[in-house]
Every structure is written in structure tokens, then in C-alpha cells.
Enzyme design. Structure first.
Site, PDB file in Angstrom:
ATOM      1  N   TRP A  68       1.935   6.903  12.302  1.00 19.76           N
ATOM      2  CA  TRP A  68       0.538   6.855  11.850  1.00 19.76           C
ATOM      3  C   TRP A  68      -0.031   5.479  12.097  1.00 19.76           C
ATOM      4  O   TRP A  68       0.550   4.476  11.896  1.00 19.76           O
ATOM      5  CB  TRP A  68       0.411   7.191  10.355  1.00 19.76           C
TER       6      TRP A  68
ATOM      7  N   GLU B  66      -4.016  -4.621  19.404  1.00 20.32           N
ATOM      8  CA  GLU B  66      -3.119  -4.752  18.241  1.00 20.32           C
ATOM      9  C   GLU B  66      -2.135  -3.591  18.155  1.00 20.32           C
ATOM     10  O   GLU B  66      -2.511  -2.444  18.427  1.00 20.32           O
ATOM     11  CB  GLU B  66      -4.017  -4.791  16.997  1.00 20.32           C
TER      12      GLU B  66
ATOM     13  N   HIS C  63      -2.596   0.860  16.469  1.00 17.67           N
ATOM     14  CA  HIS C  63      -1.901   1.328  15.264  1.00 17.67           C
ATOM     15  C   HIS C  63      -0.593   2.071  15.562  1.00 17.67           C
ATOM     16  O   HIS C  63      -0.350   3.163  15.058  1.00 17.67           O
ATOM     17  CB  HIS C  63      -2.842   2.181  14.401  1.00 17.67           C
TER      18      HIS C  63
ATOM     19  N   ASN D 237       0.816  -1.216   0.000  1.00 19.53           N
ATOM     20  CA  ASN D 237       0.000   0.000   0.000  1.00 19.53           C
ATOM     21  C   ASN D 237       0.853   1.271   0.000  1.00 19.53           C
ATOM     22  O   ASN D 237       1.693   1.480   0.873  1.00 19.53           O
ATOM     23  CB  ASN D 237      -0.898  -0.015   1.249  1.00 19.53           C
TER      24      ASN D 237
ATOM     25  N   ARG E  68     -13.668  -5.816  15.492  1.00 19.43           N
ATOM     26  CA  ARG E  68     -12.683  -4.815  15.903  1.00 19.43           C
ATOM     27  C   ARG E  68     -13.401  -3.493  16.090  1.00 19.43           C
ATOM     28  O   ARG E  68     -14.196  -3.089  15.220  1.00 19.43           O
ATOM     29  CB  ARG E  68     -11.597  -4.677  14.824  1.00 19.43           C
TER      30      ARG E  68
ATOM     31  N   GLU F 265      -8.500 -11.331   9.857  1.00 20.06           N
ATOM     32  CA  GLU F 265      -9.128 -10.023   9.622  1.00 20.06           C
ATOM     33  C   GLU F 265      -9.860 -10.054   8.275  1.00 20.06           C
ATOM     34  O   GLU F 265      -9.354 -10.609   7.301  1.00 20.06           O
ATOM     35  CB  GLU F 265      -8.047  -8.937   9.598  1.00 20.06           C
TER      36      GLU F 265
ATOM     37  N   HIS G 197     -14.685  -4.858  10.927  1.00 22.58           N
ATOM     38  CA  HIS G 197     -14.267  -3.553  11.443  1.00 22.58           C
ATOM     39  C   HIS G 197     -15.474  -2.690  11.753  1.00 22.58           C
ATOM     40  O   HIS G 197     -16.123  -2.182  10.835  1.00 22.58           O
ATOM     41  CB  HIS G 197     -13.472  -2.796  10.379  1.00 22.58           C
TER      42      HIS G 197
ATOM     43  N   HIS H 294      -3.381 -10.341   9.001  1.00 22.87           N
ATOM     44  CA  HIS H 294      -3.816  -9.043   8.490  1.00 22.87           C
ATOM     45  C   HIS H 294      -4.672  -9.280   7.238  1.00 22.87           C
ATOM     46  O   HIS H 294      -4.327 -10.113   6.409  1.00 22.87           O
ATOM     47  CB  HIS H 294      -2.547  -8.256   8.146  1.00 22.87           C
TER      48      HIS H 294
ATOM     49  N   ASP I  11      -7.248  -1.885  17.618  1.00 22.09           N
ATOM     50  CA  ASP I  11      -5.963  -1.616  16.961  1.00 22.09           C
ATOM     51  C   ASP I  11      -5.449  -0.248  17.402  1.00 22.09           C
ATOM     52  O   ASP I  11      -6.043   0.779  17.062  1.00 22.09           O
ATOM     53  CB  ASP I  11      -6.179  -1.646  15.432  1.00 22.09           C
TER      54      ASP I  11
ATOM     55  N   GLU J 185       1.608  -6.896  11.315  1.00 20.93           N
ATOM     56  CA  GLU J 185       1.160  -6.616   9.944  1.00 20.93           C
ATOM     57  C   GLU J 185       2.250  -5.962   9.098  1.00 20.93           C
ATOM     58  O   GLU J 185       2.209  -6.074   7.877  1.00 20.93           O
ATOM     59  CB  GLU J 185      -0.136  -5.795   9.927  1.00 20.93           C
TER      60      GLU J 185
ATOM     61  N   TYR K  39      -7.515   7.061  12.900  1.00 27.89           N
ATOM     62  CA  TYR K  39      -7.319   5.806  12.188  1.00 27.89           C
ATOM     63  C   TYR K  39      -8.502   4.855  12.429  1.00 27.89           C
ATOM     64  O   TYR K  39      -8.910   4.646  13.567  1.00 27.89           O
ATOM     65  CB  TYR K  39      -6.019   5.099  12.634  1.00 27.89           C
TER      66      TYR K  39
ATOM     67  N   ASP L 224      -6.334  -3.311   1.412  1.00 28.06           N
ATOM     68  CA  ASP L 224      -5.165  -3.101   0.546  1.00 28.06           C
ATOM     69  C   ASP L 224      -4.429  -4.413   0.258  1.00 28.06           C
ATOM     70  O   ASP L 224      -3.454  -4.428  -0.476  1.00 28.06           O
ATOM     71  CB  ASP L 224      -4.207  -2.051   1.128  1.00 28.06           C
TER      72      ASP L 224
ATOM     73  N   ARG M 279       0.472 -11.412  13.452  1.00 33.69           N
ATOM     74  CA  ARG M 279      -0.445 -10.944  12.410  1.00 33.69           C
ATOM     75  C   ARG M 279       0.212 -10.783  11.035  1.00 33.69           C
ATOM     76  O   ARG M 279      -0.254 -10.025  10.190  1.00 33.69           O
ATOM     77  CB  ARG M 279      -1.123  -9.648  12.847  1.00 33.69           C
TER      78      ARG M 279
HETATM   79  O1  EZ4 Z   1      -3.571   0.410   8.350  1.00 31.74           O
HETATM   80  O2  EZ4 Z   1      -3.442  -2.150   5.864  1.00 31.74           O
HETATM   81  O3  EZ4 Z   1      -5.262  -3.977  10.966  1.00 31.74           O
HETATM   82  N1  EZ4 Z   1      -5.312  -3.358   9.942  1.00 31.74           N
HETATM   83  C1  EZ4 Z   1      -4.602  -2.265   9.679  1.00 31.74           C
HETATM   84  C2  EZ4 Z   1      -4.701  -1.707   8.284  1.00 31.74           C
HETATM   85  C3  EZ4 Z   1      -3.491  -0.910   7.867  1.00 31.74           C
HETATM   86  C4  EZ4 Z   1      -3.408  -0.846   6.371  1.00 31.74           C
HETATM   87  C5  EZ4 Z   1      -2.152  -0.129   5.892  1.00 31.74           C
HETATM   88  O4  EZ4 Z   1      -1.949  -0.335   4.545  1.00 31.74           O
HETATM   89  O5  EZ4 Z   1      -3.921  -1.759  10.547  1.00 31.74           O
HETATM   90  O6  EZ4 Z   1      -5.885  -0.971   8.163  1.00 31.74           O
HETATM   91 CO    CO Z   2      -3.638  -3.090  12.196  1.00 32.62          CO
END
Ligand code: EZ4
Ligand code: CO
Length: 402
Positions: free
Chosen positions: A402, A236, A212, A37, A147, A339, A122, A312, A210, A262, A159, A316, A283
Site C-alpha cells: 500500500w 519518492e 508509495h 500510525n 507534491r 514535507e 500536497h 517526512h 510519491d 519514511e 494513495y 500522522d 526522508r
Molecule cells: O502514507 O504517513 O510522504 N508521505 C507519506 C504519508 C504516509 C503516511 C503513513 O502513515 O507517504 O502520507
Molecule cells: Co511518502
């Protein structure tokens, strides 16, 4: 049988995907996902310029040898671009081997270890009410695991939280868009959200979250502890995982299970976390961790240490990757969760597939190989569009993960 051609297909049916199609002298072919991605064309060039020429004339039955050839043969090991390119070749060769054998790939991996692949969806919402409504949408479809990502009052976008009625897709402009992050506001809201969700849906629904990669170890430890009453299945990516010892600190403070991986590309990224039992779910997935061959190696190591898989599966990762993941998920002894973010109708049309969702489970196709294909004519109607993932800044402008 010999490889006579390998095509790198870039398409954008709503979002970008890179696909490798390996064709043999008998006409039989296999497909592999090569999507990274926001960095799609780097993998496409790596494949086109450096990998495809070395594939021509090779025996496609030699999957392990080809993996070792591409991994050791480049001298420059690991890294997301290299490992995604290797994954594409490996996945396509497994697809081909299944077609030649007349068996779905999970049969080549040892057959079923379970009846179906439990997936999580999600849910998100910009208000408490919208979030509960979104979770109930998944429950109504039979999902056993959800999630939960919540808006943070005071932050314009967060996010995992989509605009109402739209599927969340973070890659947007060619130059990354910018988001604002505030850890204190986030840590305040998340436990309250999970209190509401757990009270509404009871103990049976598996709940995940998550973070993130946004926290420090001690912040993640506090979050894990504050979520303990709501019995999450996993937290996560609590911290960026380059410093793997950070997980030890989190672990010492909380019984909330931890999931990560991931962005990992090899078993070496997972080794310390698994063998020190610092995580509960790994993951990694097919497309970014070296294909079916290497992912199986990671999951086998994990099985020795009570660590389960949690591949994961965001949008994407193309339907080819999802199909491949489902064959692995069905076969391994230590499957945890998969997921699942359904792809758009445009994407599904470009990648015709036989896997299907039923009552909280995904089932891989029973057709030989992976049971997924690419419609090249349709793919050609969707030219590549540059799109990057966002960056994050703290309220004072400092760049953050991010
Ligand atoms: O942000 O795949 O758990 N899933 C994630 C995703 C990631 C994207 C990044 O390309 O964290 O949504
Ligand atoms: Co994630």
C-alpha cells in the site's frame, strides 16, 4: 535535576496521537511525539510498561546516555515500535534541555544554517483541471515545492488523492479498508499529469511525486525515465526498500532524483543507500528514526555522500514531531526539503505551538525548547479511536504494497 514522572498521553483530535511528557523534580518538563500510525497503542504500551519505569530517577541532562541505554539496553534492537518509543524520550529530553538552557533547540544543534525551512505541500486532484487548480492554491500561498498525486482513471481510490474539499487522511476503520491497484494504468497517467503541471507552472516550481512503494525496480526505472523531461525534485519510495539493491537498478536507468526513508528506523536502514549514492534525499524523521539524536546521525552520514534531508511530515506525525523536525532542518548543512501537511484546527488546539508558515517557509518557534506543548485537559476530551492504514490488492485479488 531528576525525572520524577513520565506520562503517556493518547488523544484523537480528528486522528490519533501518542505523546510522552517527561516531568522533573523542578517542575520543568519536556514533550516528545510517540505516534506510529495504525499501531499507536503498541508504542503506548512499550513506553508505559517498559520505558517509563526505567526513566524515573534518571538525570534528564544525559540525552546520549539515555538513548544508548534504551537502544542497547532492550537487547532487541531497531524496529518501528522500539525506535518510536526511544524517539519520544529523546525528543522530550531535547525539549527539556532547551528550556533549561533558555534556548530554542536549533541553537543547541549549532544554530541556523538558513533563514527558513522550505516546505512542500500536497496537491492532488481527480481530474486534470482539479489538479492544476489545487497546485495553483499552493503557489498562491507562496509554496516553492509541491507534491503532485493524481487519480488514476479506472481505480476507485488512489494513495494521496483526497475527496474534493477534504484533507487526505488514509487511516480509517479499525480493520483495514481495501483499495485496488493497477500499475499499468498508473504508469500511463503519471507522465501525462506532470507534462500538464510543468507546462502550466514553468521551471521554477519544485515538483515531487510519491510512488508509495508500489513498483518493481524496472517499473520505477521506466517511470523515472518518462518523468525526466519534467525535472522532478524527487521520486519518492519508488519500490519497497527492503531490497536496497533495487535502487541500483533504478539508478542505472534514470536521472530522476530518488527519495526514500519514511519507514526507516535507524541509520542501518539508510547505510547502503547513502554510502553507495543510490539516493538523493533521505526522508527519515524524528519520531520514527530514534529522535533528534539519531536523526542527526543519519543526516551527518548523508552529508558525506551528497545526500540531502527530506523529512517526512504527514499529519500522522504530531505537531511535536514537526516542531522538532524544524529545529533539525534549520541547523543541518545538508537540508533538502521538509514535507508539510497542515494539521486540523482540533489537532493544533491540542498541541499549541509557535512555529509558523510564511511565504513557502516554516519557521520554528524562538521560545526555549521545541516551542510546542500539549494541552492535557483538551487532549482528554478526544478518546482514542482504532484506525488502520488501508491494504492494497491487484485487480485479481493479490495483496500488494500500500
Ligand atoms: O502514507 O504517513 O510522504 N508521505 C507519506 C504519508 C504516509 C503516511 C503513513 O502513515 O507517504 O502520507
Ligand atoms: Co511518502
Amino acid at each position: 535535576m531528576r525525572i520524577v514522572e513520565a506520562r503517556v498521553i493518547v488523544t484523537c483530535p480528528g486522528r490519533n496521537f501518542v505523546t510522552l511528557k517527561i516531568i522533573t523534580d523542578t517542575g520543568a518538563y519536556g514533550v516528545g511525539d510517540a505516534t506510529l500510525n495504525g499501531r499507536e497503542l503498541a508504542v503506548a504500551a512499550y513506553l508505559r510498561d517498559h520505558v517509563v519505569p526505567a526513566l524515573i530517577g534518571r538525570d534528564p541532562a544525559r540525552i546520549e546516555d539515555t538513548w544508548q541505554y534504551l537502544y542497547k539496553g532492550s537487547y532487541w534492537r531497531r524496529g518501528p515500535v522500539t525506535m518510536t518509543a526511544i524517539a519520544a524520550v529523546d525528543t522530550a529530553l531535547w525539549d527539556l534541555k532547551g528550556k533549561v538552557a533558555g534556548l530554542p533547540v536549533y541553537q543547541l544543534l549549532g544554530g541556523r544554517s538558513r533563514d527558513g525551512v522550505t516546505v512542500y505541500g500536497h496537491a492532488s486532484g481527480d481530474t486534470a483541471e482539479a489538479l492544476l487548480t489545487d497546485v495553483s492554491r499552493f503557489v498562491a500561498q507562496g509554496y516553492r515545492a509541491v507534491r503532485v498525486q493524481a487519480a488514476v482513471p479506472g481505480l476507485p481510490s488512489v494513495y494521496g488523492v483526497g475527496k474534493p474539499g477534504e484533507t487526505y487522511e488514509p487511516a480509517s476503520s479499525a480493520v483495514p479498508s481495501e483499495e485496488v491497484w493497477d500499475t499499468a494504468l498508473y504508469l500511463d497517467v503519471v507522465p501525462r499529469v506532470f507534462a500538464d503541471v510543468r507546462a502550466e507552472f514553468g521551471p521554477a516550481l519544485k515538483l515531487l511525486h510519491d510512488a508509495h512503494h508500489r513498483l518493481t525496480p524496472i517499473e520505477a526505472a521506466r517511470l523515472g525515465r518518462s518523468l525526466e523531461p519534467y525535472a522532478l525534485t524527487w521520486l519518492e519510495d519508488p519500490v519497497p526498500a527492503e531490497l536496497q539493491d533495487g535502487f541500483r537498478l533504478i539508478r542505472q536507468h534514470t536521472t530522476t532524483p530518488l527519495a526514500v526513508g519514511e519507514v526507516f528506523t535507524t541509520v542501518w536502514d539508510c547505510q547502503q543507500l547513502i554510502t553507495s549514492q543510490l539516493i538523493d534525499y533521505i526522508r527519515t524523521t524524528v519520531v520514527h528514526a530514534g529522535g533528534i539524536t539519531h536523526l542527526r546521525r543519519i543526516f551527518d552520514l548523508a552529508a558525506l555522500y551528497h545526500v540531502r534531508s527530506g523529512s517526512h511530515g504527514a499529519t500522522d506525525l504530531s505537531p511535536i514531531c514537526l516542531a522538532a523536525a524544524l529545529h533539525v532542518d534549520l541547523a543541518i548543512p545538508n537540508f533538502g526539503l521538509q514535507e508539510y501537511m497542515p494539521h486540523s484546527p482540533e489537532t493544533d488546539a491540542v498541541f499549541p505551538h509557535g512555529y509558523h508558515f510564511e511565504g513557502g517557509y516554516l519557521h520554528p518557534s524562538e521560545t526555549p525548547g521545541l516551542g510546542v506543548d500539549i494541552d492535557e485537559e483538551l487532549a482528554a476530551r478526544y478518546p482514542y479511536r482504532p484506525a488502520s492504514l488501508p491494504v492494497n490488492r491487484l485487480t485479481d485479488g493479490t495483496l500488494h504494497s500500500w
